[in-house]
Scaffold this motif. Structure first.
Motif, PDB file in Angstrom:
ATOM      1  N   TYR A   1     -49.607  21.062  -1.551  1.00 24.82           N
ATOM      2  CA  TYR A   1     -49.038  20.838  -2.782  1.00 24.82           C
ATOM      3  C   TYR A   1     -50.061  20.916  -4.088  1.00 24.82           C
ATOM      4  CZ  TYR A   1     -44.802  19.240  -0.398  1.00 24.82           C
ATOM      5  OH  TYR A   1     -43.688  19.100   0.576  1.00 24.82           O
ATOM      6  N   GLY A   2     -49.696  21.070  -5.316  1.00 25.50           N
ATOM      7  CA  GLY A   2     -50.351  21.160  -6.431  1.00 25.50           C
ATOM      8  C   GLY A   2     -50.046  19.618  -7.181  1.00 25.50           C
TER       9      GLY A   2
ATOM     10  N   GLN B   1     -45.492  22.072  -7.249  1.00 27.74           N
ATOM     11  CA  GLN B   1     -46.420  21.244  -8.364  1.00 27.74           C
ATOM     12  C   GLN B   1     -45.689  19.854  -8.507  1.00 27.74           C
ATOM     13  OE1 GLN B   1     -49.364  22.398  -9.457  1.00 27.74           O
ATOM     14  NE2 GLN B   1     -48.787  24.071  -8.459  1.00 27.74           N
TER      15      GLN B   1
ATOM     16  N   HIS C   1     -44.996  20.820 -16.124  1.00 23.02           N
ATOM     17  CA  HIS C   1     -44.774  21.794 -15.529  1.00 23.02           C
ATOM     18  C   HIS C   1     -44.139  21.485 -13.971  1.00 23.02           C
ATOM     19  CE1 HIS C   1     -48.489  20.478 -14.580  1.00 23.02           C
ATOM     20  NE2 HIS C   1     -48.507  21.097 -13.277  1.00 23.02           N
ATOM     21  N   CYS C   2     -44.327  20.337 -13.670  1.00 27.13           N
ATOM     22  CA  CYS C   2     -43.903  19.761 -12.312  1.00 27.13           C
ATOM     23  C   CYS C   2     -42.547  19.796 -11.875  1.00 27.13           C
ATOM     24  CB  CYS C   2     -44.604  18.428 -11.957  1.00 27.13           C
ATOM     25  SG  CYS C   2     -46.256  18.276 -12.167  1.00 27.13           S
TER      26      CYS C   2
END
Ligand SMILES: NC(=O)C1=CN([C@@H]2O[C@H](COP(=O)(O)OP(=O)(O)OC[C@H]3O[C@@H](n4cnc5c(N)ncnc54)[C@H](O)[C@@H]3O)[C@@H](O)[C@H]2O)[C@H](O)CC1
Ligand code: K
Length: 515
Positions: free
Chosen positions: A89-90, A63, A127-128
């Motif tokens: 990738y997110g 992420q 959250h990354c």
């Protein structure tokens, strides 16, 4: 903080260092010649995406948060975001601006059409695993404020992995100073040419590991703006080739230079010894060391190949004067200062009055700062080099604001004095009186300790007797820091005392192929 660059700069690229204005002019030539800005941005985005995938494999960084500014730095970041999303990738974008340059706005619109989420709230990136900083590049015009500044501070508090595009956002691209606040990057992927602001001591903690991304700027456009004698450039490994390693089979010691070191005292006995140990590693034909009489056994015991001149000494054990029969004309390079103390200005006066190439360090500089010696320096005919660290520089040149831009301060000092200035630091800057500047891009914090400078003085004195002064100064600086890096790599950043550093000079030299 890597003690030894594992993958140093791509030195096949031009070693030039540019100001914001010079970068704009170079890119302007490229665009006027027909390269569409959008095409360069797309090319840059592809190159950045490839490098980021190498640094951040998707399985470890699934992420990614991408900070998107209003200018073309943001445009670069949007190309990267799109490409990484397409590779699995997110990706989530942070874009708190209402306006953006047209090209950037187009890329933003396209990213959204692909379903890439955009948020104005930095917390949505919490959250990354990795953050890509495309907020500002060299177009930053004013300090960060308000929500942008708060979000940058929040981001830094997270201490996530950060890659900055071109320049850490918030850093002044010329002075390397933080404008309000700045992203603290682990890597800075600098586009095309190194910006002057990235080569400043005070920027190092913000830029992390600096890498140069070749974006294909034609040499003709670079030279058109910088000229044939680029104003500011990096030291490079090519300097290894300039060392006096090629010798005629018929040479003899009198043809390999004769250097003189002057220093030492009861208070500081070791400095001059460190300088002597370093000087002899340069292969200089003859090395003379002038010390107070009582230090003669110490030097002879450790450097039996040196000619040790025992000088009359003061009651405090410093050199009272150089022997009257000492013919300074015999030497092609003199280093004065390690451990000298400031008790006897006459020693420095005698050397300044000589026609010898002279490097002044430590107390040699402190004595130079007294009286009108410095103002007289401009009349000295022989090559002269001053090697101050920051504090000595401030005492010598109190009016020059070195903190804001050390390389430019060194240049001004060189032009005022007619001497070469080697301003020591994490990114040592060397300036000559014609206004050219060289910056050492590779060093190690392991060298930040007493005695390192004495070793450099020894290298300078030894090489000045064998090479043209400027080349010798550049090569000595490079050699000194490379030896420090190698010593740190093998002994940790704590293990590079000055004595060990002298023992790494030859291994560092040997570890580089000499044509
Ligand atoms: N020259 C080119 O076209 C290319 C540049 N490259 C990349 O783009 C940047 C330089 O782009 P530019 O748009 O000139 O500047 P920035 O992206 O840094 O953005 C400036 C932008 O932001 C506004 N601004 C400035 N300061 C602030 C502030 N404190 N707060 C808010 N807004 C601010 C300013 O008005 C501008 O609109 C360069 O670094 C490269 O990353 C490409 O690599 C190639 C093409
Ligand atoms: K940036």
């Amino acid at each position: 903080m890597p003690v030894y660059p594992s993958d140093p700069y791509p030195y096949d690229l031009p070693p030039y260092i540019v100001t914001t204005e010079e970068m704009r002019q170079i890119e302007g030539r490229v665009f006027r010649a027909g390269m569409p800005i959008a095409a360069l941005m797309e090319k840059v985005g592809q190159l950045l995406s490839q490098r980021i995938q190498e640094l951040w494999p998707q399985n470890r960084y699934p992420q990614l948060g991408v900070l998107v500014g209003p200018g073309h730095n943001g445009g670069d970041a949007l190309v990267v975001a799109r490409e990484l999303m397409l590779r699995g990738y997110g990706v989530i974008l942070w874009h708190p601006f209402r306006r953006a340059k047209p090209l950037t706005a187009d890329h933003l619109r396209y990213a959204q059409s692909l379903g890439i989420p955009v948020s104005p709230d930095i917390n949505d990136l919490g959250h990354c695993q990795g953050i890509i900083d495309g907020l500002f590049g060299f177009g930053l015009e004013r300090p960060l404020t308000g929500e942008v500044l708060e979000s940058v501070s929040q981001l830094n508090r997270w201490q996530k992995a950060v890659i900055s595009i071109d320049i850490p956002s918030g850093l002044d691209s010329d002075r390397g100073t933080v404008l309000g606040g700045a992203i603290k990057a682990d890597h800075t992927l600098c586009l095309g040419l190194r910006k002057l602001g990235l080569m400043q001591d005070h920027a190092l903690d913000v830029i992390g590991k600096l890498e140069l991304i070749d974006i294909g700027l034609p040499a003709k456009d670079i030279t058109a703006i910088l000229g044939d004698r680029p104003p500011v450039q990096c030291l490079t490994p090519a300097l290894w080739q300039t060392l006096p390693l090629r010798r005629s089979p018929s040479t003899h010691k009198y043809r390999q230079g004769h250097s003189l070191l002057v220093g030492g005292s009861a208070t500081y006995g070791g400095s001059i010894l460190l300088a002597a140990l370093a000087a002899r590693e340069t292969g200089v034909g003859m090395l003379s060391v002038a010390v107070p009489h009582h230090l003669k056994p110490l030097i002879l015991g450790q450097v039996p190949d040196a000619l040790v001149i025992g000088c009359p000494e003061t009651k405090n054990g410093a050199i009272a004067q150089l022997p009257g029969d000492l013919d300074l004309g015999r030497f092609q390079g003199i280093g004065c200062g390690p451990g000298l103390t400031t008790e006897t200005p006459a020693v420095v006066d005698q050397l300044l009055d000589s026609s010898c190439p002279l490097a002044l360090d430590a107390d040699g500089l402190n004595l130079l700062a007294q009286g009108d010696r410095l103002s007289q320096l401009v009349h000295r005919k022989a090559p002269t080099l001053l090697t101050p660290h920051g504090g000595e520089f401030s005492r010598l040149f109190p009016s020059l604001i070195q903190g804001a831009n050390r390389p430019l301060a060194a240049r001004q000092a060189a032009q005022e004095t007619g001497a070469m200035i080697l301003l020591k630091g994490a990114r040592t800057a060397i300036a000559n009186p014609t206004g050219q500047i060289w910056i050492n891009p590779e060093s190690t914090p392991a060298l930040a300790r007493g005695g390192s400078g004495d070793v450099l003085t020894g290298l300078l004195a030894g090489l000045w007797s064998q090479m043209e002064p400027l080349s010798a100064t550049l090569a000595a600086t490079w050699w000194h820091s490379q030896a420090g890096c190698l010593a740190a790599q093998e002994n940790t950043v704590l293990g590079v005392n000055a004595w060990r550093l002298t023992n790494y000079l030859i291994p560092a030299l040997r570890s580089h192929p000499i044509d």
